[in-house]
Design a protein around this motif. Structure first.
Motif, PDB file in Angstrom:
ATOM      1  N   LEU A   4       0.837  -1.196   0.000  1.00  0.00           N
ATOM      2  CA  LEU A   4       0.000   0.000   0.000  1.00  0.00           C
ATOM      3  C   LEU A   4       0.872   1.247   0.000  1.00  0.00           C
ATOM      4  CD1 LEU A   4      -2.650  -1.006   2.698  1.00  0.00           C
ATOM      5  CD2 LEU A   4      -2.785  -1.307   0.214  1.00  0.00           C
ATOM      6  N   PRO A   5       0.493   2.279  -0.763  1.00  0.00           N
ATOM      7  CA  PRO A   5       1.260   3.529  -0.752  1.00  0.00           C
ATOM      8  C   PRO A   5       1.001   4.323   0.517  1.00  0.00           C
ATOM      9  CG  PRO A   5      -0.659   3.750  -2.160  1.00  0.00           C
ATOM     10  CD  PRO A   5      -0.629   2.317  -1.714  1.00  0.00           C
ATOM     11  N   THR A   6       1.994   5.073   0.930  1.00  0.00           N
ATOM     12  CA  THR A   6       1.878   5.934   2.100  1.00  0.00           C
ATOM     13  C   THR A   6       1.834   7.391   1.661  1.00  0.00           C
ATOM     14  OG1 THR A   6       4.260   6.145   2.390  1.00  0.00           O
ATOM     15  CG2 THR A   6       3.202   4.268   3.457  1.00  0.00           C
ATOM     16  N   PRO A   7       1.297   8.295   2.493  1.00  0.00           N
ATOM     17  CA  PRO A   7       1.235   9.706   2.104  1.00  0.00           C
ATOM     18  C   PRO A   7       2.594  10.314   1.793  1.00  0.00           C
ATOM     19  CG  PRO A   7      -0.207   9.300   3.968  1.00  0.00           C
ATOM     20  CD  PRO A   7       0.589   8.041   3.758  1.00  0.00           C
ATOM     21  N   GLY A   8       3.659   9.783   2.398  1.00  0.00           N
ATOM     22  CA  GLY A   8       4.983  10.327   2.153  1.00  0.00           C
ATOM     23  C   GLY A   8       5.654   9.820   0.894  1.00  0.00           C
ATOM     24  N   GLY A   9       4.975   8.990   0.129  1.00  0.00           N
ATOM     25  CA  GLY A   9       5.545   8.507  -1.117  1.00  0.00           C
ATOM     26  C   GLY A   9       6.171   7.132  -1.022  1.00  0.00           C
ATOM     27  N   GLY A  10       6.102   6.510   0.145  1.00  0.00           N
ATOM     28  CA  GLY A  10       6.678   5.182   0.306  1.00  0.00           C
ATOM     29  C   GLY A  10       5.641   4.091   0.129  1.00  0.00           C
ATOM     30  N   LEU A  11       6.057   2.869   0.487  1.00  0.00           N
ATOM     31  CA  LEU A  11       5.163   1.717   0.423  1.00  0.00           C
ATOM     32  C   LEU A  11       5.210   0.981   1.754  1.00  0.00           C
ATOM     33  CD1 LEU A  11       6.118   0.291  -3.108  1.00  0.00           C
ATOM     34  CD2 LEU A  11       4.042   1.555  -2.515  1.00  0.00           C
ATOM     35  N   ARG A  12       4.112   0.342   2.104  1.00  0.00           N
ATOM     36  CA  ARG A  12       4.089  -0.492   3.300  1.00  0.00           C
ATOM     37  C   ARG A  12       3.356  -1.778   2.971  1.00  0.00           C
ATOM     38  NH1 ARG A  12       0.023   3.272   4.009  1.00  0.00           N
ATOM     39  NH2 ARG A  12      -2.031   2.489   4.624  1.00  0.00           N
ATOM     40  N   ASP A  13       3.691  -2.835   3.664  1.00  0.00           N
ATOM     41  CA  ASP A  13       3.043  -4.128   3.451  1.00  0.00           C
ATOM     42  C   ASP A  13       1.800  -4.230   4.331  1.00  0.00           C
ATOM     43  OD1 ASP A  13       5.024  -4.871   1.675  1.00  0.00           O
ATOM     44  OD2 ASP A  13       6.243  -5.844   3.224  1.00  0.00           O
ATOM     45  N   HIS A  14       0.784  -4.860   3.771  1.00  0.00           N
ATOM     46  CA  HIS A  14      -0.458  -5.076   4.526  1.00  0.00           C
ATOM     47  C   HIS A  14      -0.901  -6.518   4.327  1.00  0.00           C
ATOM     48  CE1 HIS A  14      -4.430  -4.393   6.250  1.00  0.00           C
ATOM     49  NE2 HIS A  14      -4.938  -5.021   5.205  1.00  0.00           N
ATOM     50  N   VAL A  15      -1.167  -7.185   5.424  1.00  0.00           N
ATOM     51  CA  VAL A  15      -1.695  -8.538   5.375  1.00  0.00           C
ATOM     52  C   VAL A  15      -3.200  -8.459   5.585  1.00  0.00           C
ATOM     53  CG1 VAL A  15      -1.665 -10.821   6.420  1.00  0.00           C
ATOM     54  CG2 VAL A  15       0.459  -9.496   6.259  1.00  0.00           C
ATOM     55  N   PRO A  16      -4.007  -8.873   4.599  1.00  0.00           N
ATOM     56  CA  PRO A  16      -5.457  -8.781   4.754  1.00  0.00           C
ATOM     57  C   PRO A  16      -5.945  -9.544   5.978  1.00  0.00           C
ATOM     58  CG  PRO A  16      -4.889  -9.234   2.480  1.00  0.00           C
ATOM     59  CD  PRO A  16      -3.622  -9.370   3.275  1.00  0.00           C
ATOM     60  N   ALA A 345     -11.202  11.621  -7.501  1.00  0.00           N
ATOM     61  CA  ALA A 345     -11.169  12.767  -6.589  1.00  0.00           C
ATOM     62  C   ALA A 345     -10.284  12.561  -5.366  1.00  0.00           C
ATOM     63  CB  ALA A 345     -12.588  13.110  -6.143  1.00  0.00           C
ATOM     64  N   ARG A 346      -9.868  11.343  -5.069  1.00  0.00           N
ATOM     65  CA  ARG A 346      -9.018  11.075  -3.914  1.00  0.00           C
ATOM     66  C   ARG A 346      -7.708  10.428  -4.362  1.00  0.00           C
ATOM     67  NH1 ARG A 346     -10.533  13.774   0.829  1.00  0.00           N
ATOM     68  NH2 ARG A 346     -12.553  13.072   1.617  1.00  0.00           N
ATOM     69  N   SER A 347      -6.688  10.635  -3.572  1.00  0.00           N
ATOM     70  CA  SER A 347      -5.362  10.112  -3.895  1.00  0.00           C
ATOM     71  C   SER A 347      -5.280   8.616  -3.614  1.00  0.00           C
ATOM     72  CB  SER A 347      -4.307  10.836  -3.058  1.00  0.00           C
ATOM     73  OG  SER A 347      -4.438  10.474  -1.682  1.00  0.00           O
ATOM     74  N   LEU A 348      -4.275   7.971  -4.200  1.00  0.00           N
ATOM     75  CA  LEU A 348      -4.059   6.549  -3.916  1.00  0.00           C
ATOM     76  C   LEU A 348      -3.773   6.291  -2.442  1.00  0.00           C
ATOM     77  CD1 LEU A 348      -2.000   5.095  -6.901  1.00  0.00           C
ATOM     78  CD2 LEU A 348      -4.410   4.703  -6.351  1.00  0.00           C
ATOM     79  N   PRO A 349      -2.913   7.090  -1.784  1.00  0.00           N
ATOM     80  CA  PRO A 349      -2.723   6.852  -0.348  1.00  0.00           C
ATOM     81  C   PRO A 349      -4.016   6.968   0.461  1.00  0.00           C
ATOM     82  CG  PRO A 349      -0.931   8.190  -1.178  1.00  0.00           C
ATOM     83  CD  PRO A 349      -1.941   8.078  -2.292  1.00  0.00           C
ATOM     84  N   HIS A 350      -4.887   7.907   0.090  1.00  0.00           N
ATOM     85  CA  HIS A 350      -6.169   8.038   0.792  1.00  0.00           C
ATOM     86  C   HIS A 350      -7.006   6.780   0.591  1.00  0.00           C
ATOM     87  CE1 HIS A 350      -9.740  10.179   2.372  1.00  0.00           C
ATOM     88  NE2 HIS A 350     -10.384   9.382   1.534  1.00  0.00           N
ATOM     89  N   LEU A 351      -7.096   6.295  -0.634  1.00  0.00           N
ATOM     90  CA  LEU A 351      -7.893   5.103  -0.911  1.00  0.00           C
ATOM     91  C   LEU A 351      -7.302   3.875  -0.227  1.00  0.00           C
ATOM     92  CD1 LEU A 351      -8.706   5.669  -4.686  1.00  0.00           C
ATOM     93  CD2 LEU A 351     -10.123   6.225  -2.702  1.00  0.00           C
ATOM     94  N   ALA A 352      -5.977   3.799  -0.221  1.00  0.00           N
ATOM     95  CA  ALA A 352      -5.320   2.662   0.417  1.00  0.00           C
ATOM     96  C   ALA A 352      -5.611   2.632   1.914  1.00  0.00           C
ATOM     97  CB  ALA A 352      -3.818   2.718   0.167  1.00  0.00           C
ATOM     98  N   ARG A 353      -5.597   3.796   2.532  1.00  0.00           N
ATOM     99  CA  ARG A 353      -5.896   3.849   3.965  1.00  0.00           C
ATOM    100  C   ARG A 353      -7.356   3.487   4.241  1.00  0.00           C
ATOM    101  NH1 ARG A 353      -4.444   2.551   8.837  1.00  0.00           N
ATOM    102  NH2 ARG A 353      -5.054   4.056  10.463  1.00  0.00           N
ATOM    103  N   ALA A 354      -8.264   3.911   3.358  1.00  0.00           N
ATOM    104  CA  ALA A 354      -9.676   3.525   3.512  1.00  0.00           C
ATOM    105  C   ALA A 354      -9.820   2.012   3.453  1.00  0.00           C
ATOM    106  CB  ALA A 354     -10.521   4.188   2.429  1.00  0.00           C
ATOM    107  N   TYR A 355      -9.142   1.393   2.488  1.00  0.00           N
ATOM    108  CA  TYR A 355      -9.171  -0.075   2.400  1.00  0.00           C
ATOM    109  C   TYR A 355      -8.633  -0.706   3.686  1.00  0.00           C
ATOM    110  CZ  TYR A 355      -6.992  -4.598   1.703  1.00  0.00           C
ATOM    111  OH  TYR A 355      -6.570  -5.892   1.882  1.00  0.00           O
ATOM    112  N   GLU A 356      -7.516  -0.211   4.172  1.00  0.00           N
ATOM    113  CA  GLU A 356      -6.874  -0.796   5.354  1.00  0.00           C
ATOM    114  C   GLU A 356      -7.780  -0.696   6.580  1.00  0.00           C
ATOM    115  OE1 GLU A 356      -2.363  -0.653   7.140  1.00  0.00           O
ATOM    116  OE2 GLU A 356      -3.286   1.242   6.551  1.00  0.00           O
ATOM    117  N   LEU A 357      -8.390   0.466   6.773  1.00  0.00           N
ATOM    118  CA  LEU A 357      -9.266   0.645   7.928  1.00  0.00           C
ATOM    119  C   LEU A 357     -10.516  -0.225   7.820  1.00  0.00           C
ATOM    120  CD1 LEU A 357      -8.974   4.524   8.274  1.00  0.00           C
ATOM    121  CD2 LEU A 357      -8.166   2.836   9.950  1.00  0.00           C
ATOM    122  N   ALA A 358     -11.091  -0.311   6.627  1.00  0.00           N
ATOM    123  CA  ALA A 358     -12.273  -1.155   6.439  1.00  0.00           C
ATOM    124  C   ALA A 358     -11.940  -2.624   6.645  1.00  0.00           C
ATOM    125  CB  ALA A 358     -12.856  -0.927   5.048  1.00  0.00           C
TER     126      ALA A 358
END
Length: 385
Positions: A4-16, A345-358
Motif C-alpha cells: 500500500l502507498p503511504t502519504p509520504g511517497g513510500g510503500l508499506r506491506d499489509h496482510v489482509p 477525486a481522492r489520492s491513492l494513499p487516501h484510498l489505500a488507507r480507507a481499504y486498510e481501515l475497512a
C-alpha cells in the motif's frame, strides 16, 4: 500480502485480515431509532460519457445495493448528496432513480425517503418564485412515486435569498404543498461552500433560530431535521430546541455514536452517508440499543470512527469516492467507476488507507476478493505488487 502507498511517497506491506463472521441480516427495522443510510449510485462503466454529461447508471447494481441496505433493516435515503446529487447525478437521472427505488421499496416493504431539490434550474440568477416552483416539481415526482421527501438545501436559493425571510417564504410554500411531513436538511459549508450562511445568516445560532421558526409555524408539516454541520455540540443544542415530535436526524459522520446514543435530554435518529458502507455494523449496533445495551452499541460503533473520519476528511465533499471504493471492494458492484469521473477525486494513499481501515473492521465479506481488487487498482496506477 499487498503493498500500500503511504502519504509520504513510500510503500508499506499489509496482510489482509481474516473473514469476520457477521451477524445474520434482518429486515426488521431497529425500534429505538429511525436509521437511514444515504445510498451511493453505481455508474454504468460502459457508457460513453464525460464529466458534465448526463449520468448513466447501472440500474441493476444500484437497486441491488438498496436491497442490501433494506435487508439489514435500514431505511434508504435516496437521491441525496451521497448519490452525487448536484455533483454528477443530474435531475432527470435522479427522478428516474427515485421512481425505481420507490418501486423496489414497495416490493420489499423498505423505508424510503427521497431528496427534493432545485438542481434542474440553470445557475445563477433568476427569481425566488422559480426556486419554489423547482422544489414543487421535484416534490410531485417523489410523492407520485409514493415516497416521503427530504427538502434538500438549494444552491439556487442560497444564491437568490436576501435574508431569512426568503428561506421562510420558500419553505412555507413547499410545506403547504407537501402531502406528508417532510425532513428539512441543513447541510453545512464543510460539504458545500455554497451553503455558507444558509437560512439567512453565517451565525449558526441565528440560522438555527430561522429554521426553528419555520418548523414552529408549520406544526405537523415537518417530520424532522437532518443536521449535517459536523458539530456535535451544535446538533445537541438544536435537538433540545426542536418541538415535541420533530426528530433530529444526525448527518454528522464524525460523531454519530454519541449523538445516536443520546443523553438525558434526548437522542438523534440517523440519516448518514457513512452508513452506506457500515450498514451491517450499524444495524447490529442499534439493535443493541433496542435491547437496552448502550455499552454494546458503543463497543460496536466507536471502532468505526477512524474509517468515517478518514472518508470524510477535507475536502469533505469527496467522501463519496471512498464510499464507492468500499462498495466495489466488498463485492457490491463490479467496478470502481463513478458518474462525473469522481473516482479520481481522492489520492491513492487516501484510498489505500480507507481499504486498510475497512479491512480492520471486517467490513469485507470476502477479504481475498477485496485484497485482489485493491492490488489490481494499485497496480494499474503504478504501485508494484
Amino acid at each position: 500480502m499487498i503493498r500500500l502507498p503511504t502519504p509520504g511517497g513510500g510503500l508499506r506491506d499489509h496482510v489482509p485480515g481474516p473473514r469476520c463472521p457477521a451477524a445474520p441480516a434482518s429486515p426488521v427495522a431497529p425500534a429505538s431509532r429511525v436509521v437511514l443510510a444515504a445510498a451511493h449510485v453505481v455508474a454504468d462503466p460502459l457508457a460513453d460519457t464525460s464529466p458534465g454529461a448526463p449520468a448513466a447508471l447501472d440500474w441493476d447494481a444500484t437497486l441491488a445495493f438498496r436491497r442490501h441496505l433494506w435487508a439489514h433493516g435500514l431505511g434508504v435515503a435516496e437521491a441525496m448528496d451521497t448519490a452525487q446529487r448536484g455533483a454528477g447525478l443530474d435531475w432527470p437521472a435522479a427522478a428516474e432513480l427515485i421512481r425505481r427505488s420507490a418501486a423496489e421499496a414497495k416490493a420489499v416493504g423498505g423505508l424510503l425517503l427521497c431528496g427534493v431539490g432545485t438542481d434542474q434550474l440553470p445557475r445563477p440568477g433568476g427569481l425566488l418564485a422559480e426556486v419554489t416552483a423547482a422544489y414543487e416539481e421535484q416534490l410531485a415526482v417523489v410523492e407520485e412515486a409514493g415516497a416521503r421527501a427530504v427538502l434538500l438545501p438549494s444552491r439556487a436559493l442560497a444564491a437568490r435569498a436576501r435574508g431569512p425571510e426568503d428561506y421562510y417564504e420558500v419553505c412555507t410554500q413547499v410545506l403547504r404543498q407537501a402531502a406528508a411531513p417532510v425532513v428539512l436538511h441543513w447541510l453545512g459549508p464543510a460539504f458545500d461552500r455554497a451553503f455558507t450562511g444558509y437560512w439567512g445568516s453565517e451565525d449558526v445560532d441565528t440560522a438555527a433560530g430561522t429554521l426553528l421558526d419555520i418548523i414552529a409555524a408549520h406544526p405537523g408539516a415537518v417530520d424532522g431535521v437532518k443536521v449535517s454541520l459536523l458539530d456535535a455540540d451544535r446538533e445537541r443544542e438544536l435537538r433540545r430546541r426542536l418541538p415535541p415530535g420533530v426528530r433530529c436526524y444526525t448527518g454528522d459522520d464524525l460523531h454519530y455514536p454519541e449523538l445516536i446514543e443520546g443523553d438525558a435530554q434526548g437522542a438523534s435518529d440517523a440519516l448518514l452517508g457513512v452508513f452506506d458502507p457500515l450498514a451491517p455494523i450499524a444495524a447490529e449496533a442499534v439493535r443493541l440499543l433496542d435491547a437496552g445495551d448502550p455499552r454494546g452499541f458503543r463497543a460496536l460503533l466507536d471502532p468505526t470512527l477512524p474509517l468515517a473520519r478518514h472518508l470524510f476528511a477535507p475536502p469533505t465533499r469527496h467522501y463519496r469516492t471512498g464510499i464507492v471504493l468500499l462498495a466495489w471492494l466488498a463485492g457490491h458492484q463490479s467496478h470502481f467507476t463513478m458518474v462525473g469521473g469522481a473516482h479520481s477525486a481522492r489520492s491513492l494513499p487516501h484510498l489505500a488507507r480507507a481499504y486498510e481501515l475497512a479491512d480492520g473492521l471486517g467490513l469485507f465479506p470476502d477479504p481475498d476478493l477485496a485484497a485482489a481488487r485493491m492490488a489490481a487498482l494499485l497496480s494499474v496506477h503504478g504501485v508494484p505488487q
